[in-house]
Design an enzyme around this catalytic site. Structure first.
Site, mmCIF file in Angstrom:
data_model
loop_
_atom_site.group_PDB
_atom_site.id
_atom_site.type_symbol
_atom_site.label_atom_id
_atom_site.label_comp_id
_atom_site.label_asym_id
_atom_site.label_seq_id
_atom_site.Cartn_x
_atom_site.Cartn_y
_atom_site.Cartn_z
ATOM 1 N N SER A 37 0.341 3.029 1.273
ATOM 2 C CA SER A 37 0.351 3.834 1.882
ATOM 3 C C SER A 37 1.790 2.938 2.900
ATOM 4 O O SER A 37 1.981 2.188 3.744
ATOM 5 C CB SER A 37 -0.141 4.311 3.076
ATOM 6 O OG SER A 37 0.201 5.195 4.124
ATOM 7 N N LYS A 38 2.986 4.178 2.369
ATOM 8 C CA LYS A 38 4.357 3.590 2.851
ATOM 9 C C LYS A 38 3.894 4.223 4.781
ATOM 10 O O LYS A 38 5.097 2.769 5.568
ATOM 11 C CB LYS A 38 5.147 4.891 2.793
ATOM 12 C CG LYS A 38 6.606 4.570 3.440
ATOM 13 C CD LYS A 38 7.351 3.948 2.201
ATOM 14 C CE LYS A 38 9.012 3.328 3.076
ATOM 15 N NZ LYS A 38 9.281 2.322 1.702
#
Length: 495
Positions: free
Chosen positions: A267-268
Site C-alpha cells: 500500500s502506498k
C-alpha cells in the site's frame, strides 16, 4: 420504453472474433502500484503468447477519485515496461471509445436492455444509492436493500421513469445457485440468496464498476479477464449479467494479492513503492518487470531471469499460484544486480551517467571511464554517487587509512612508496592504464615487495577512501596526470 434492437445488433457485429483478446483497465486514481503492473503484465503476456490483441481501457467513471496526470503515468509506465497495446485511447481501434466516460450512452442503453430481458429493474427509492455505494466502498456487509419497486409491472416502472422520477438501475437476481470457473481457483458455486442486488447504473447515468466492466469486456471481445482475487465475490454477479444478456462468459483469472509481509497488502499509504518509486530508487525497468512477473507465477525449471520476449514464449496461466506473493526488496535488488552486470558497457555507461554526474561535476572527467569501474560493483544505480564522489573533491582522510594488514602497508611504508612512485609517474610519456600499471609493478619488483604494497597507498592518496570502485590504476587514469600527481603529493605531505 422502445429499444432500438438494430443498434444492439450493430454493436454485436463490430466485436472481433476468433482471437485471444485481453485488456488492462486501470482507474486513473494515482500512481501505478506493483499490483497494477503485474495485472498489466499478465494480461499482456496472455495476449502476446497467443498471438492475440492487448487493449488499454481507462475506467474513469469514478470521477471523484480521478487524479490529474494519472493517465499520463499509466501510459508512461506501460511504454517504459514494453507493454505495448494494440487498441486504446491513443491508438484507437474497432471497438472504441476506450475511455469509459466517453461510453456513457452505451451503459444507459444496455441497462434498458437488461431491464427488458428481466435481469435488472429500476429502483426509485430515495437515498439508497449513496448508502449502498458507500457500504460497498467500505467493504461493509450492509443490510440488503429490499426494493418495493423490484417486481412492479414494467409499464408502471416505465411510467415513473417517463415522469422524470429519479432512479437507479439494480441487478435482479433470481433464486438458485450460480457457478463459475476460474483458471486459478477452479469451480466456485454460490447461493444466489447471498448476493446483493447491487446498483448497476447510478442516478446520474454513470455505471458502477460491476456493470461497466461487463458491458465493455463483452463489446470489446475480451476473452480473458485478469483481476485481483478480491473480485471473486463479485464474479457470480458478473456471470449472471452475462447470462441475462445471453453473452459468452470470458475466462477468469483471479490473482492472489502482492503482499508487503504475511499480513499486509502492499500500500502506498504504508510507504510501499510504486513502479516509478522503484525506478527512482535505482532499479532498472527490465529487472522490475522480470521480478514482478514472478510475484505469483512460476516458470518451469530453475531459471528465473527472463526477458519480455522469453516470457512471451513460456508464459502459462496455469502456473499462476493461489497463494499471495510477498514483495521482497532484497530479491529485487539481486535481480537488478544481475541485469546491471549483463548490460553492455555502453548501455551501462548511458544509464549510470546521470548518477555519476550527481557526484562528479568536473567536466574534465569522463563519466564513461568511471562507469567502466562500476558495472560489476553496482546493485542499484542510486548506489553510484556515494561511491564516486571522491573524483570531484578529495575528502579529508586520516593517515591510518594507509595501514593495511593484507598488503602489509603502514604509514611509514606508504610514504616510502609514494616517494618512489611519484618520479616514475612524472616520467610517463602517455597517461594510460598500461603505463600506470607498469610503473607500479616494476617498482614493486625492484623493491621485492608485492604489488599491493605499492598500489594500496597510491589508491588511498588518490581517493581518500578505503573502498573504491576501481583500483589505483583506474583511478589514476580517470583523474588524469595533473590531478593524480597533485593528490599523490598531498598524500605524501600528509604522511
Amino acid at each position: 420504453m422502445a429499444l432500438d434492437m438494430n443498434w444492439f445488433d450493430q454493436m454485436e457485429q463490430r466485436i472481433p472474433k476468433g482471437e485471444v483478446r485481453t485488456r488492462f483497465a486501470p482507474s486513473p486514481t494515482g500512481y501505478m502500484h506493483v499490483g497494477n503492473l503485474r495485472t498489466a503484465l499478465y494480461t499482456w503476456l496472455i495476449a502476446r503468447h497467443a498471438g492475440g490483441k492487448f487493449l488499454l481501457r481507462i475506467e474513469d467513471t469514478d470521477q471523484a477519485r480521478k487524479v490529474d496526470g494519472a493517465v499520463e503515468v499509466i501510459n508512461r509506465t506501460m511504454a517504459q515496461c514494453g507493454l505495448d497495446h494494440d487498441e486504446g485511447p491513443d491508438v484507437g481501434g474497432p471497438v472504441g471509445p476506450y475511455i469509459q466516460t466517453q461510453r456513457r450512452d452505451f451503459y444507459k442503453k444496455y441497462a434498458e436492455l437488461l431491464i427488458h430481458k428481466g435481469g435488472a429493474y429500476r429502483c426509485f427509492c430515495q437515498k439508497t444509492e449513496e448508502s449502498a455505494l458507500h457500504g460497498a466502498a467500505l467493504g461493509a456487509a450492509a443490510t440488503k436493500h429490499i426494493c418495493p419497486y423490484r417486481d412492479i409491472p414494467q409499464s408502471e416502472s416505465d411510467a415513473l421513469a417517463a415522469e422524470g422520477k429519479s432512479y437507479v438501475v439494480r441487478q435482479k437476481i433470481q433464486p438458485g445457485q450460480t457457478s463459475f470457473d476460474d483458471v486459478i481457483f477452479g469451480r466456485i458455486s454460490v447461493d444466489n440468496a447471498d448476493l446483493e442486488e447491487g446498483v448497476l447504473l447510478k442516478s446520474d447515468g454513470l455505471p458502477t464498476y460491476n456493470f461497466a466492466n461487463v458491458i465493455d469486456d463483452h463489446l470489446m471481445g475480451i476473452t480473458h479477464v485478469v483481476r485481483g482475487n478480491e473480485y471473486l465475490s463479485s464474479a457470480p454477479k458478473y456471470n449472471l449479467l452475462y447470462h441475462s444478456f445471453g453473452w459468452e462468459v470470458p475466462t477468469y483469472i483471479h490473482c492472489a494479492p502482492v503482499m508487503r509481509d504475511a499480513q499486509h497488502k502492499m500500500s502506498k499509504r504504508h510507504g510501499d513503492p510504486s513502479y516509478e518509486d522503484l525506478v527512482q530508487m535505482g532499479y532498472l525497468t527490465p529487472a522490475i518487470v522480470n521480478y514482478v512477473a514472478l510475484l505469483g507465477w512460476s516458470p518451469e525449471g530453475e531459471e528465473e531471469v527472463f526477458s519480455l520476449e522469453d516470457m512471451v514464449q513460456i508464459f502459462d496461466i496455469r502456473r499462476i499460484s493461489k497463494s499471495p506473493a510477498i514483495f521482497d526488496m532484497a530479491k529485487l535488488t539481486h535481480f537488478n544486480a544481475v541485469y546491471i552486470k549483463n548490460m553492455t558497457p555502453h548501455a551501462f555507461a548511458l544509464a549510470a551517467e546521470p548518477y555519476i554526474r550527481q557526484a562528479v561535476t568536473n567536466p574534465a572527467i569522463d563519466p564513461a571511464k568511471i562507469a567502466s569501474t562500476l558495472q560489476q560493483r553496482t546493485e542499484k544505480l542510486t548506489d553510484i554517487p556515494a561511491q564516486v564522489d571522491f573524483y570531484d573533491a578529495l575528502p579529508d582522510y586520516d593517515v591510518e587509512l594507509f595501514t593495511n594488514k593484507k598488503s602489509k602497508s603502514t604509514p611509514e611504508s606508504s610514504a616510502q612508496m609514494l616517494s618512489a612512485i611519484l618520479p616514475r609517474f612524472e616520467a610517463l610519456k602517455e597517461w594510460e592504464c598500461d603505463g600506470i600499471k607498469e610503473a607500479m609493478t616494476s617498482l614493486a619488483e625492484e623493491l621485492e615487495v608485492k604489488n599491493a604494497k605499492v598500489m594500496w597507498p597510491v589508491r588511498i592518496a588518490l581517493s581518500g577512501k578505503a573502498v573504491t570502485p576501481g583500483g589505483a590504476v583506474e583511478i589514476a587514469w580517470i583523474l588524469g596526470r595533473e590531478e593524480a600527481l597533485r593528490r599523490l603529493r598531498k598524500g605524501l605531505e600528509l604522511l
